[in-house]
Design a protein around this motif. Structure first.
Motif, mmCIF file in Angstrom:
data_model
loop_
_atom_site.group_PDB
_atom_site.id
_atom_site.type_symbol
_atom_site.label_atom_id
_atom_site.label_comp_id
_atom_site.label_asym_id
_atom_site.label_seq_id
_atom_site.Cartn_x
_atom_site.Cartn_y
_atom_site.Cartn_z
ATOM 1 N N GLU A 111 0.825 -1.211 0.000
ATOM 2 C CA GLU A 111 0.000 0.000 0.000
ATOM 3 C C GLU A 111 0.856 1.258 0.000
ATOM 4 O O GLU A 111 0.521 2.251 -0.643
ATOM 5 C CB GLU A 111 -0.918 0.026 1.233
ATOM 6 N N LEU A 112 1.964 1.173 0.738
ATOM 7 C CA LEU A 112 2.847 2.341 0.823
ATOM 8 C C LEU A 112 3.426 2.709 -0.533
ATOM 9 O O LEU A 112 3.502 3.885 -0.898
ATOM 10 C CB LEU A 112 3.997 2.041 1.796
ATOM 11 N N THR A 113 3.825 1.708 -1.293
ATOM 12 C CA THR A 113 4.439 2.004 -2.593
ATOM 13 C C THR A 113 3.385 2.300 -3.658
ATOM 14 O O THR A 113 3.582 3.183 -4.489
ATOM 15 C CB THR A 113 5.336 0.845 -3.051
ATOM 16 N N LEU A 114 2.264 1.576 -3.593
ATOM 17 C CA LEU A 114 1.231 1.808 -4.619
ATOM 18 C C LEU A 114 0.616 3.200 -4.483
ATOM 19 O O LEU A 114 0.098 3.751 -5.461
ATOM 20 C CB LEU A 114 0.122 0.761 -4.511
ATOM 21 N N SER A 115 0.656 3.748 -3.286
ATOM 22 C CA SER A 115 0.034 5.055 -3.086
ATOM 23 C C SER A 115 0.926 6.193 -3.569
ATOM 24 O O SER A 115 0.499 7.339 -3.571
ATOM 25 C CB SER A 115 -0.278 5.259 -1.605
ATOM 26 N N LYS A 116 2.139 5.857 -3.975
ATOM 27 C CA LYS A 116 3.053 6.904 -4.444
ATOM 28 C C LYS A 116 2.784 7.203 -5.926
ATOM 29 O O LYS A 116 2.256 6.348 -6.652
ATOM 30 C CB LYS A 116 4.505 6.468 -4.253
ATOM 31 N N ILE A 118 3.660 6.770 -8.855
ATOM 32 C CA ILE A 118 4.485 5.991 -9.787
ATOM 33 C C ILE A 118 3.579 4.929 -10.405
ATOM 34 O O ILE A 118 2.768 4.317 -9.693
ATOM 35 C CB ILE A 118 5.704 5.376 -9.052
ATOM 36 N N ARG A 120 2.107 1.560 -11.882
ATOM 37 C CA ARG A 120 2.276 0.202 -11.346
ATOM 38 C C ARG A 120 3.237 -0.624 -12.183
ATOM 39 O O ARG A 120 4.048 -1.386 -11.658
ATOM 40 C CB ARG A 120 0.927 -0.500 -11.266
#
Lengths: 418, 364
Positions: A111-116, A118, A120
């Motif tokens: 969730e932390l990275t997907l919310s940035k 960038i 997918r």
């Protein structure tokens, strides 16, 4: 964009750095190189530190073959690449990196990275590429150390060694793409690792089967060539042979080449050759043998067609799959000339240029008839067929597979709800 | 409850219209959520487990995709990457790579949020100081307690100096001191004009910091507004009297007589889910000025927040010789609001937790 990609690569490095296995593999790599440096070569054998192990084959090698540079390159290929990096280090690399994707998609982390901000697909592919860092770093250090050893100990500064970095990384990337997909599907490190090893075994089996079928095909090609050559020779001899005063015919090959062990076959063949030198065959015998050969030719061609078909099927299967062995073979092609390899094999086989007869039994029945086929010629034909496969074909088709696998993984990653 | 005045501009930072989400298995997590959050607000999202709060936040942060979604965040459609670069997010049960130090965590997630290198270097120590982790800057996350990870998570969410901060259960696992620190951070953010969307089960926490709240139940926003607005109809005064009843009386007849002339009974009684005691049915009625009034045992309740309306009633009670023990204003808490939201008005039972499966809706 560069900031984000660099951050993912840096994180990938930190992740590897935190793994004990990374340092363990690196330490073993350096030990392998040290062992490599402890080896030496003389005209009579191999030296290991202060001891010398005599190798008879060396006396049969031409002097230009027995240079320390070639010796170290050969050892680098046979042990450093073919054994250590291609198998042992690759398994350890898979063990180290199989957890990267399952950890990456773990609840709470993804969730932390997907919310940035960038995409997918870019996120997944960059993470995948960062997983290749393990092999890239390991192979780079191993190659650099080997380069120094070959340069210092062998006196040959061979920049071609550095081809092993992209080639070995490419080789690992085939497996890692499968591992990444399986990690994404199963979310389990153990499952991804075991299934990847299973796939690798499958790839090895397909590659090996194709090689076996290629060998069998080359064997039959050589047999057809041998039969055609015999026919031409017999026709030529028959045309030039005197009509009446034919000397007594030597015993037919079928009778002097009984079924049995290779040693027995070799001795009878040798005897037959001696007989034939002592007493040239008569016209009648030559005519009989000519007819025999003419009768064999369609059968030989038929067998060749059958095995060519079988080989082409296996090659077709192999074409769509990643070519792990062929990719590593590219490195061999880069570093060692085929002529040197053939000379080395000739020396290893005892340097005897004599052809060896093999039984040719069409359909497994009927009178045994010998067809002279030199196994080294078969080996060379196989190698020449393999060498005729361009690097573009080997890498292109393998990358095609990798792109499909990664494309599927990306598609799943982009669509999945986390 | 925080009644501090935030610099609301009326500009909507989140404007959602009819957001729906149906998971595989036909679980309808969101059934048409509409929600508006103004710039500068500290907005609380509350609801029982499975109400769809985290799902809604995840949709905003593109972690999951809505089945149907119309709306904007920071003026851009949901999912816009440039808008996401201006949002800070702390997921529930977040997990940082254990091999990273606190500084590296902030650097990594800051870089993913497109924060430049020099900004990351300067902001990381500031934020770690803000959340009380300055001494842990170069310690690995694996050494951190749950509360410290939460603090680090909040610092991570602020790395990109966001205009909007979404915090999903930020006080989960945090001790009382830590909660106070987090409240201070939220106040600090509000002072800076940031918009905060806070998702929490701790109603008292929300009550202390939120300007506005939305209550979600079974995939729907059942009510939203300031806490004042939401409790407006339930504010009342209670007058506690000396009990002068005979044993057979539910309440003293003098009490009824003390009410202003023109007071009339009203039936049926209002639901008592807002904190009024249960027991024998109270008498309820309407004052001539329209306020609801009830008498239960020796307690008289008047639904108004205007003390002036109470003066004639107090005069009447004194004139009748009633002994007034206490009079107090009652304002429902967020918990009262919450309980009312999750109570089925028809049955008076608390709604079961979880999302609404579509199958049950199709039943007659």
């Amino acid at each position: 964009m560069i900031t984000q990609s660099w951050a993912i690569f840096l994180d990938g490095y930190r992740e590897l750095n935190a793994k004990k296995l990374f340092w363990f593999v690196l330490a073993i790599s350096l030990l392998v190189v040290l062992a490599f440096a402890g080896l030496g070569i003389t005209r009579t054998g191999i030296t290991v530190l202060w001891w010398e192990i005599p190798v008879q084959m060396f006396s049969r090698l031409p002097p230009d073959m027995l240079t320390p540079g070639k010796f170290y390159k050969f050892v680098f290929l046979q042990f450093g690449i073919a054994l250590w990096l291609s198998w042992i280090a690759t398994v350890l690399a898979l063990v180290s990196t199989a957890s990267i994707i399952p950890d990456f998609i773990q609840g709470g982390a993804v969730e932390l990275t997907l919310s940035k901000p960038i995409g997918r697909a870019r996120l997944f592919l960059t993470k995948y590429l960062s997983g290749l860092l393990f092999v890239l770093l390991q192979v780079s250090l191993f190659t650099l150390a080997s380069f120094l050893v070959i340069g210092v100990r062998g006196g040959a500064w061979e920049p071609g060694l550095f081809w092993s970095i992209p080639i070995m990384t490419l080789f690992f990337s085939y497996l890692y793409s499968v591992c990444a997909l399986l990690g994404l599907l199963t979310r389990s490190t153990i499952a991804a690792l075991l299934l990847t090893l299973l796939c690798w075994t499958g790839l090895f089996a397909v590659n090996s089967l194709e090689s076996i079928f290629l060998f069998v095909r080359a064997n039959y090609e050589e047999r057809v060539v041998a039969v055609e050559r015999d026919i031409q020779r017999l026709e030529r001899d028959l045309a030039s042979a005197p009509a009446d005063d034919a000397p007594p015919a030597p015993p037919p090959p079928s009778s002097i080449a009984p079924d049995g062990a290779k040693g027995g076959l070799l001795s009878t063949v040798t005897d037959a050759l001696k007989n034939s030198l002592r007493a040239p065959p008569g016209r009648e015998d030559m005519a009989r043998r000519l007819e025999q050969r003419k009768g064999l030719l369609p059968l030989a061609r038929q067998d060749l067609a059958r095995w060519t078909h079988v080989h082409e099927i296996s090659l077709g299967v192999k074409t769509v799959l990643p070519k792990t062995q062929d990719t590593i073979e590219l490195l061999r092609r880069t570093l060692v000339r085929t002529a040197d390899l053939n000379a080395f094999e000739n020396a290893n086989d005892g340097g005897d240029d004599a052809e060896v007869d093999f039984q040719f039994r069409p359909n497994g029945s009927g009178p045994g008839t010998d067809v002279r086929v030199d196994p080294r010629r078969i080996g060379q034909r196989v190698r020449s067929l393999q060498d005729s496969r361009s690097a573009a074909w080997v890498i292109g088709t393998s990358l095609g597979f990798e792109f499909v696998v990664l494309g599927l993984a990306c598609w799943i990653f982009c669509r999945r709800e986390f | 409850m925080n009644l501090g005045v935030a610099a609301h501009t009326g500009e909507l930072v989140i404007d959602l219209e009819n957001v729906e989400k149906t998971y595989k298995g036909r679980i309808r997590a969101l059934r048409g959520v509409s929600m508006r959050v103004e710039r500068g607000a500290v907005f609380g999202l509350l609801g029982p487990n499975g109400a769809g709060k985290s799902t809604l936040v995840k949709i905003l942060m593109t972690v999951i995709r809505a089945s149907k979604c119309r709306g904007t965040m920071l003026g851009s459609p949901i999912g816009n990457k440039n808008a996401l670069a201006r949002v800070g997010y702390l997921p529930e049960h977040h997990r940082f790579p254990e091999y990273l130090t606190a500084r590296q965590v902030l650097d990594f997630y800051g870089a993913l949020a497109r924060v430049g290198r020099s900004d990351r270097r300067s902001r990381a120590p500031e934020l770690l100081d803000l959340v009380g982790l300055a001494e842990w800057t170069d310690k690995r996350v694996r050494q951190f307690s749950k509360g410290m990870r939460q603090r680090l998570g909040i610092a991570q969410a602020l790395m990109n100096n966001p205009d909007l901060v979404l915090l999903d259960e930020p006080t989960d696992g945090v001790d009382p001191v830590g909660r106070r620190d987090i409240r201070n951070v939220l106040s600090h953010l509000r002072d800076q004009g940031k918009t905060v969307l806070l998702n929490s089960h701790l109603l008292s926490e929300l009550e202390m910091v939120c300007d506005r709240v939305a209550i979600m139940v079974q995939g729907l926003v059942t009510s939203q507004g300031t806490i004042n607005e939401l409790t407006e109809g339930d504010r009342r005064f209670e007058i506690e009297l000396a009990d002068s009843r005979t044993p057979d009386q539910p309440f003293s007849a003098d009490l009824l007589a003390a009410l202003p002339p023109g007071t009339r009974p009203a039936m049926p009684a209002a639901p008592t889910s807002t904190g009024a005691p249960t027991g024998p049915a109270p008498w309820t009625g309407l004052l001539p000025t329209g306020e609801r009034v009830s008498i239960e045992s020796a307690m008289l309740r008047v639904w108004t927040d205007d003390p002036a309306r109470m003066q004639p009633i107090l005069d009447g009670l004194r004139a009748r010789g009633q002994v007034i023990r206490a009079m107090r204003p009652i304002r429902p808490s967020l918990e009262d609001l919450f309980m009312r939201a999750v109570t089925d008005p028809a049955t008076g039972e608390v709604l079961r937790p979880g999302a609404a499966p579509t199958r049950t809706e199709n039943r007659p």
